[in-house]
Design a protein around this motif. Structure first.
Motif, PDB file in Angstrom:
ATOM      1  N   ILE A 149       1.057  -1.558  -0.070  1.00 28.56           N
ATOM      2  CA  ILE A 149      -0.119   0.342  -0.163  1.00 28.56           C
ATOM      3  C   ILE A 149       0.681   1.221  -0.369  1.00 28.56           C
ATOM      4  O   ILE A 149       0.752   2.013  -0.683  1.00 28.56           O
ATOM      5  CB  ILE A 149      -0.815  -0.091   1.254  1.00 28.56           C
ATOM      6  CG1 ILE A 149      -1.546  -1.420   0.502  1.00 28.56           C
ATOM      7  CG2 ILE A 149      -1.656   1.284   0.986  1.00 28.56           C
ATOM      8  CD1 ILE A 149      -3.140  -1.332   0.128  1.00 28.56           C
ATOM      9  N   ILE A 150       1.917   1.105   0.937  1.00 29.62           N
ATOM     10  CA  ILE A 150       2.815   2.089   0.555  1.00 29.62           C
ATOM     11  C   ILE A 150       3.141   2.379  -0.981  1.00 29.62           C
ATOM     12  O   ILE A 150       3.501   3.930  -1.441  1.00 29.62           O
ATOM     13  CB  ILE A 150       4.324   2.085   1.800  1.00 29.62           C
ATOM     14  CG1 ILE A 150       3.505   2.451   3.447  1.00 29.62           C
ATOM     15  CG2 ILE A 150       5.318   2.845   1.427  1.00 29.62           C
ATOM     16  CD1 ILE A 150       4.466   2.154   4.416  1.00 29.62           C
ATOM     17  N   GLY A 151       3.707   1.396  -1.393  1.00 28.03           N
ATOM     18  CA  GLY A 151       4.222   1.565  -2.548  1.00 28.03           C
ATOM     19  C   GLY A 151       3.099   1.843  -3.678  1.00 28.03           C
ATOM     20  O   GLY A 151       3.881   3.406  -4.114  1.00 28.03           O
ATOM     21  N   LYS A 198       3.238  -8.851   0.645  1.00 26.58           N
ATOM     22  CA  LYS A 198       2.938  -7.956   1.598  1.00 26.58           C
ATOM     23  C   LYS A 198       2.455  -7.059   1.716  1.00 26.58           C
ATOM     24  O   LYS A 198       2.901  -5.775   1.946  1.00 26.58           O
ATOM     25  CB  LYS A 198       4.399  -8.427   2.378  1.00 26.58           C
ATOM     26  CG  LYS A 198       5.400  -9.694   3.106  1.00 26.58           C
ATOM     27  CD  LYS A 198       6.560  -9.471   3.398  1.00 26.58           C
ATOM     28  CE  LYS A 198       7.054 -10.319   3.297  1.00 26.58           C
ATOM     29  NZ  LYS A 198       8.969 -11.136   3.993  1.00 26.58           N
ATOM     30  N   LEU A 199       1.033  -6.966   1.088  1.00 29.93           N
ATOM     31  CA  LEU A 199       0.697  -5.697   0.971  1.00 29.93           C
ATOM     32  C   LEU A 199       0.169  -4.695   2.300  1.00 29.93           C
ATOM     33  O   LEU A 199       0.724  -2.947   2.017  1.00 29.93           O
ATOM     34  CB  LEU A 199      -0.752  -5.976   0.548  1.00 29.93           C
ATOM     35  CG  LEU A 199      -1.529  -4.903   0.266  1.00 29.93           C
ATOM     36  CD1 LEU A 199      -1.360  -4.577  -1.076  1.00 29.93           C
ATOM     37  CD2 LEU A 199      -3.596  -5.338   0.287  1.00 29.93           C
ATOM     38  N   PHE A 200       0.526  -4.632   3.301  1.00 34.12           N
ATOM     39  CA  PHE A 200       0.541  -4.240   4.811  1.00 34.12           C
ATOM     40  C   PHE A 200       1.709  -3.462   5.780  1.00 34.12           C
ATOM     41  O   PHE A 200       1.660  -3.385   6.737  1.00 34.12           O
ATOM     42  CB  PHE A 200      -0.566  -4.599   5.562  1.00 34.12           C
ATOM     43  CG  PHE A 200      -1.781  -4.338   4.827  1.00 34.12           C
ATOM     44  CD1 PHE A 200      -2.949  -3.433   4.168  1.00 34.12           C
ATOM     45  CD2 PHE A 200      -2.385  -5.671   4.952  1.00 34.12           C
ATOM     46  CE1 PHE A 200      -4.021  -4.109   4.245  1.00 34.12           C
ATOM     47  CE2 PHE A 200      -3.691  -6.468   3.809  1.00 34.12           C
ATOM     48  CZ  PHE A 200      -4.026  -5.268   3.374  1.00 34.12           C
ATOM     49  N   PRO A 202       4.982  -1.480   6.805  1.00 33.70           N
ATOM     50  CA  PRO A 202       6.007  -2.163   7.463  1.00 33.70           C
ATOM     51  C   PRO A 202       5.435  -2.563   8.757  1.00 33.70           C
ATOM     52  O   PRO A 202       5.401  -2.988   9.888  1.00 33.70           O
ATOM     53  CB  PRO A 202       6.567  -1.046   7.964  1.00 33.70           C
ATOM     54  CG  PRO A 202       5.859   0.020   7.611  1.00 33.70           C
ATOM     55  CD  PRO A 202       4.952  -0.082   6.742  1.00 33.70           C
ATOM     56  N   PHE A 203       3.615  -2.552   8.948  1.00 31.00           N
ATOM     57  CA  PHE A 203       2.511  -3.225   9.545  1.00 31.00           C
ATOM     58  C   PHE A 203       2.374  -4.745  10.202  1.00 31.00           C
ATOM     59  O   PHE A 203       1.830  -4.619  10.771  1.00 31.00           O
ATOM     60  CB  PHE A 203       1.941  -2.379   9.197  1.00 31.00           C
ATOM     61  CG  PHE A 203       1.198  -0.685   9.211  1.00 31.00           C
ATOM     62  CD1 PHE A 203       2.076  -0.371  10.574  1.00 31.00           C
ATOM     63  CD2 PHE A 203       0.996  -0.594   7.778  1.00 31.00           C
ATOM     64  CE1 PHE A 203       2.531   1.664   9.745  1.00 31.00           C
ATOM     65  CE2 PHE A 203       1.118   1.545   8.189  1.00 31.00           C
ATOM     66  CZ  PHE A 203       1.780   2.184   8.617  1.00 31.00           C
ATOM     67  N   SER A 204       2.318  -5.156   8.752  1.00 34.05           N
ATOM     68  CA  SER A 204       2.287  -6.618   8.914  1.00 34.05           C
ATOM     69  C   SER A 204       3.670  -7.513   7.785  1.00 34.05           C
ATOM     70  O   SER A 204       3.789  -7.351   6.794  1.00 34.05           O
ATOM     71  CB  SER A 204       1.210  -7.240   8.369  1.00 34.05           C
ATOM     72  OG  SER A 204       0.703  -8.095   8.100  1.00 34.05           O
ATOM     73  N   GLN A 205       3.589  -8.487   8.187  1.00 32.60           N
ATOM     74  CA  GLN A 205       4.407  -9.107   7.568  1.00 32.60           C
ATOM     75  C   GLN A 205       4.247 -10.227   6.780  1.00 32.60           C
ATOM     76  O   GLN A 205       4.229 -10.868   5.771  1.00 32.60           O
ATOM     77  CB  GLN A 205       6.357  -9.136   7.725  1.00 32.60           C
ATOM     78  CG  GLN A 205       7.086  -8.579   9.048  1.00 32.60           C
ATOM     79  CD  GLN A 205       7.389  -8.155   7.690  1.00 32.60           C
ATOM     80  OE1 GLN A 205       8.195  -9.195   6.975  1.00 32.60           O
ATOM     81  NE2 GLN A 205       8.114  -7.270   7.835  1.00 32.60           N
ATOM     82  N   LYS A 206       2.363 -10.237   6.907  1.00 33.27           N
ATOM     83  CA  LYS A 206       1.833 -11.196   6.551  1.00 33.27           C
ATOM     84  C   LYS A 206       1.815 -11.339   4.260  1.00 33.27           C
ATOM     85  O   LYS A 206       1.201 -10.536   4.459  1.00 33.27           O
ATOM     86  CB  LYS A 206       0.133 -11.753   6.731  1.00 33.27           C
ATOM     87  CG  LYS A 206      -0.334 -12.670   5.801  1.00 33.27           C
ATOM     88  CD  LYS A 206      -2.209 -12.733   7.561  1.00 33.27           C
ATOM     89  CE  LYS A 206      -2.310 -13.942   7.270  1.00 33.27           C
ATOM     90  NZ  LYS A 206      -4.407 -14.052   7.948  1.00 33.27           N
TER      91      LYS A 206
END
Length: 208
Positions: A149-151, A198-200, A202-206
């Motif tokens: 999402i950040i990208g 890893k869409l989320f 740096p909040f999630s590595q899932k």
């Protein structure tokens, strides 16, 4: 997913946007091109074909540095004497040793920094932001921040300034949706994408 498929999907995004606003064939072709570029941009975090197209080939640079090292050493050995000869030989050996260090990632980083400098010199926000994206992509792992999402948000900011500069109807949404189509196509629910993204970060590595 293969880069060609990402390009096709990106082109389709451009066509869809063009059709939704009733654009003429020429403008539709422009949006198709924009969609293709946007659909490939997330993979700048790899040393692939897209990286090769926007930066000098690392193999060419390696060859140039090696050749320079050999010539410097030969000149020092046959044309110099004393301390100058040893300095020349040391320079030649040094160049031969560092030649393998010129990877595609390094060339991509250098290209990004050059684009940043050019953008600042031209006072073009979209140019130096694009350079920042390229330089950042060279520093991150594949399918990490450029596939998040950040990208997407960062690219949307670039797309906003591109649209401000060229003022073409549908351009902003073609760029954003083209980029988003790449993320969607790399998600796990698409066959063959076991790794996902890893869409989320740096909040999630899932992976999704």
């Amino acid at each position: 997913m293969d880069g060609k498929l990402h390009a096709v999907i990106g082109a389709g995004t451009g066509v869809a946007v063009a059709q939704s606003i009733g654009m003429e064939p020429v403008e539709t072709a422009v949006l198709m091109g924009a969609g293709i570029i946007a659909g490939l941009v997330p993979d700048l975090d790899t040393a692939g074909k897209l990286a090769n197209k926007i930066s000098l080939s690392h193999k060419m640079i390696q060859g140039f540095v090696r050749t320079t090292g050999i010539l410097a050493g030969a000149y020092a050995w046959f044309g110099l004497s004393g301390y100058a000869m040893y300095i020349g030989l040391a320079l030649g050996i040094f160049l031969l040793l560092i030649a393998p260090k010129f990877s595609q990632k390094l060339m991509l980083l250098i290209s990004g920094v050059a684009v940043i400098a050019a953008g600042l010199a031209m006072s073009e926000i979209w140019v130096w932001l694009s350079g920042s994206y390229v330089a950042g992509a060279a520093l991150v792992a594949h399918r990490s921040y450029t596939h998040s999402i950040i990208g997407l948000i960062f690219f949307a900011i670039i797309a906003f300034y591109v649209n401000e500069r060229f003022a073409m109807e549908g351009l902003f949404w073609t760029l954003v949706l083209g980029y988003a189509s790449h993320l969607l196509a790399d998600m796990r629910f698409i066959p063959g994408n076991k790794r996902g993204i890893k869409l989320f970060l740096p909040f999630s590595q899932k992976g999704v």
